[in-house]
Every structure is written in structure tokens, then in C-alpha cells.
Design a protein around this motif. Structure first.
Motif, PDB file in Angstrom:
ATOM      1  N   HIS A 195       5.139   5.368   6.015  1.00 25.22           N
ATOM      2  CA  HIS A 195       5.339   3.934   6.438  1.00 25.22           C
ATOM      3  C   HIS A 195       4.424   2.916   6.179  1.00 25.22           C
ATOM      4  O   HIS A 195       4.461   1.792   6.308  1.00 25.22           O
ATOM      5  CB  HIS A 195       5.535   3.760   8.136  1.00 25.22           C
ATOM      6  N   SER A 196       3.310   3.394   5.460  1.00 25.85           N
ATOM      7  CA  SER A 196       2.348   2.352   4.792  1.00 25.85           C
ATOM      8  C   SER A 196       2.329   2.393   3.491  1.00 25.85           C
ATOM      9  O   SER A 196       2.447   3.401   2.847  1.00 25.85           O
ATOM     10  CB  SER A 196       0.769   2.800   5.214  1.00 25.85           C
ATOM     11  N   LEU A 197       2.179   0.927   2.803  1.00 28.15           N
ATOM     12  CA  LEU A 197       2.195   0.990   1.063  1.00 28.15           C
ATOM     13  C   LEU A 197       1.334   0.164   0.737  1.00 28.15           C
ATOM     14  O   LEU A 197       1.118  -0.804   1.455  1.00 28.15           O
ATOM     15  CB  LEU A 197       3.457   0.765   0.882  1.00 28.15           C
ATOM     16  N   VAL A 198       0.998   0.170  -0.570  1.00 28.34           N
ATOM     17  CA  VAL A 198       0.326  -0.889  -1.292  1.00 28.34           C
ATOM     18  C   VAL A 198       1.273  -1.161  -2.399  1.00 28.34           C
ATOM     19  O   VAL A 198       1.786  -0.165  -2.883  1.00 28.34           O
ATOM     20  CB  VAL A 198      -0.957  -0.435  -1.802  1.00 28.34           C
ATOM     21  N   ALA A 199       1.624  -2.501  -2.671  1.00 30.48           N
ATOM     22  CA  ALA A 199       2.486  -2.940  -3.797  1.00 30.48           C
ATOM     23  C   ALA A 199       1.792  -2.936  -5.119  1.00 30.48           C
ATOM     24  O   ALA A 199       0.827  -3.400  -5.429  1.00 30.48           O
ATOM     25  CB  ALA A 199       3.070  -4.321  -3.419  1.00 30.48           C
ATOM     26  N   PHE A 200       2.629  -2.309  -6.162  1.00 26.95           N
ATOM     27  CA  PHE A 200       2.050  -2.366  -7.545  1.00 26.95           C
ATOM     28  C   PHE A 200       3.109  -3.244  -8.339  1.00 26.95           C
ATOM     29  O   PHE A 200       4.295  -3.284  -7.739  1.00 26.95           O
ATOM     30  CB  PHE A 200       1.792  -1.215  -8.106  1.00 26.95           C
ATOM     31  N   SER A 201       3.045  -3.641  -9.474  1.00 28.58           N
ATOM     32  CA  SER A 201       3.969  -4.221 -10.453  1.00 28.58           C
ATOM     33  C   SER A 201       5.330  -3.319 -10.368  1.00 28.58           C
ATOM     34  O   SER A 201       5.176  -2.086 -10.373  1.00 28.58           O
ATOM     35  CB  SER A 201       3.505  -4.454 -11.901  1.00 28.58           C
ATOM     36  N   GLY A 202       6.146  -4.079 -10.140  1.00 24.40           N
ATOM     37  CA  GLY A 202       7.742  -3.402 -10.107  1.00 24.40           C
ATOM     38  C   GLY A 202       8.406  -3.274  -8.922  1.00 24.40           C
ATOM     39  O   GLY A 202       9.472  -2.784  -8.834  1.00 24.40           O
ATOM     40  N   ILE A 203       7.596  -3.528  -7.837  1.00 27.53           N
ATOM     41  CA  ILE A 203       8.103  -3.396  -6.477  1.00 27.53           C
ATOM     42  C   ILE A 203       9.147  -3.947  -6.352  1.00 27.53           C
ATOM     43  O   ILE A 203      10.139  -3.652  -5.438  1.00 27.53           O
ATOM     44  CB  ILE A 203       7.016  -3.360  -5.403  1.00 27.53           C
ATOM     45  N   ASN A 204       9.309  -5.246  -6.693  1.00 27.02           N
ATOM     46  CA  ASN A 204      10.464  -6.133  -6.364  1.00 27.02           C
ATOM     47  C   ASN A 204      11.701  -5.724  -6.931  1.00 27.02           C
ATOM     48  O   ASN A 204      12.859  -5.495  -6.213  1.00 27.02           O
ATOM     49  CB  ASN A 204      10.305  -7.676  -6.624  1.00 27.02           C
ATOM     50  N   TYR A 205      11.541  -4.929  -8.222  1.00 35.13           N
ATOM     51  CA  TYR A 205      12.832  -4.404  -8.846  1.00 35.13           C
ATOM     52  C   TYR A 205      13.354  -3.218  -8.214  1.00 35.13           C
ATOM     53  O   TYR A 205      14.395  -3.062  -8.009  1.00 35.13           O
ATOM     54  CB  TYR A 205      12.419  -4.278 -10.296  1.00 35.13           C
ATOM     55  N   THR A 206      12.242  -2.440  -7.624  1.00 33.58           N
ATOM     56  CA  THR A 206      12.635  -1.248  -6.769  1.00 33.58           C
ATOM     57  C   THR A 206      13.172  -1.477  -5.378  1.00 33.58           C
ATOM     58  O   THR A 206      14.478  -0.940  -5.094  1.00 33.58           O
ATOM     59  CB  THR A 206      11.223  -0.401  -6.633  1.00 33.58           C
ATOM     60  N   LEU A 207      12.934  -2.601  -5.016  1.00 32.83           N
ATOM     61  CA  LEU A 207      13.540  -2.951  -3.761  1.00 32.83           C
ATOM     62  C   LEU A 207      14.756  -3.512  -3.870  1.00 32.83           C
ATOM     63  O   LEU A 207      15.625  -3.254  -2.835  1.00 32.83           O
ATOM     64  CB  LEU A 207      12.509  -3.841  -2.865  1.00 32.83           C
TER      65      LEU A 207
END
Length: 173
Positions: A84-96
């Protein structure tokens, strides 16, 4: 949204300046600066065990709607809690935006559970200029979140945040 949190992450306008300033102050030819499309989860995984100091300026999130408690009789499932805890890296918006993404892929979402599986034993200090990286599920064994994942990865010291942080203020700090 994920439990009322945004499902897209905006570009942090001051993160690049923050990272460049740190590199300039350190003046160390061994430093690696990953920005924009190069700041992928895969890139981080490949180099995180090579450095004694790591600084991440990105988005972070604790997505739990409620906080399950563990007890001595019924332990909290740490793997689930760490997801439930995350750090965002490049590509996260595409994945979501994709339907049914695979959390086991290197998708721009680095969860605390995924961090726990990394070998970061050479890391003396990690600084997370990312929102909510100090949050997690409270259990008898401590807080299960990003910091627990990093401790399991054998990071020695962690600087993280409990709340949302302002991009400009974080850069200044």
C-alpha cells in the motif's frame, strides 16, 4: 482514484533543480542523475545497490483506506501491508491507465514490498523527498510502509515524510 488519491501524477517542477543542486554541491563524478524518462524503476533497481547515499525526489503515496492492526495472536500480513506504500518512477501514469497491470513488472510503481526484496546493504542513507513515505500500517512490529521495505532491504538510515510536501519547499530544504 486509489482510495481517494490521484491516479495520475504531475511533473514536479522543482525536482530537477533539486537534484542538479545536490550533484553540484557533492561534485562527485561517481554520482548518477536519473531524470525524466531515464528515471525508470528498472534503472533504479539496477543501480540502487551501488551507492552509499541515494536521494529520490518524486511522488510517494500511502494508499490504504483503513489501517488494519496486527496483534500477538493474529499477525498482520506484512506483504499485503507493504503493497500500500509506493514511490513513483517514470512510466507510472501509463501503468495506472492500463487495465489490470501486473504489480510484479517494473512498471514505474515501486512498492515497499518490492523495495524489501532489493539488496541495498551498501546504502548508508536514503533521502525520500516524496509525500507520505513515512506512513504505513501500525503493527506491534512497527510501521509497515516504505521505511519497513527499506529496512528489510538493509538500508541503514532513512529520511522520509509523514505528510504531503510542497515541491518548492522540498527543493529548498
Amino acid at each position: 482514484s486509489i482510495n481517494g488519491k490521484p491516479t495520475t501524477f504531475t511533473i514536479l517542477g522543482n525536482s530537477l533543480n533539486e537534484a542538479k543542486e545536490i550533484c553540484k554541491l557533492r561534485n562527485n563524478a561517481r554520482d548518477t542523475l536519473l531524470v525524466g524518462a531515464l528515471a525508470m524503476e528498472q534503472s533504479f533497481r539496477q543501480i540502487c545497490s551501488d551507492y552509499s547515499i541515494i536521494h529520490i525526489s518524486s511522488h510517494g503515496m500511502f494508499s490504504a483506506a483503513s489501517t488494519p492492526q496486527g496483534t500477538d495472536l493474529k499477525q498482520n500480513l506484512s506483504d499485503n501491508s507493504l503493497s500500500h506504500s509506493l514511490v513513483a518512477f517514470s512510466g507510472i501514469n501509463y501503468t495506472l491507465k492500463k487495465d489490470g497491470f501486473d504489480e510484479n513488472l517494473q512498471d514505474g510503481i515501486l512498492s515497499a514490498r518490492e523495495m524489501a526484496s532489493l539488496d541495498m546493504s551498501k546504502v548508508e542513507l536514503i533521502v525520500l523527498c516524496c509525500c507520505e513515505t513515512g506512513l504505513g500500517f501500525v503493527t506491534p512490529d512497527g510501521v509497515y510502509g516504505i521505511q519497513r521495505g527499506l529496512k528489510n532491504a538493509r538500508v541503514r538510515a532513512i529520511i522520509c515524510t509523514l505528510w504531503d510536501i510542497d515541491d518548492e519547499a522540498s527543493s529548498f530544504f
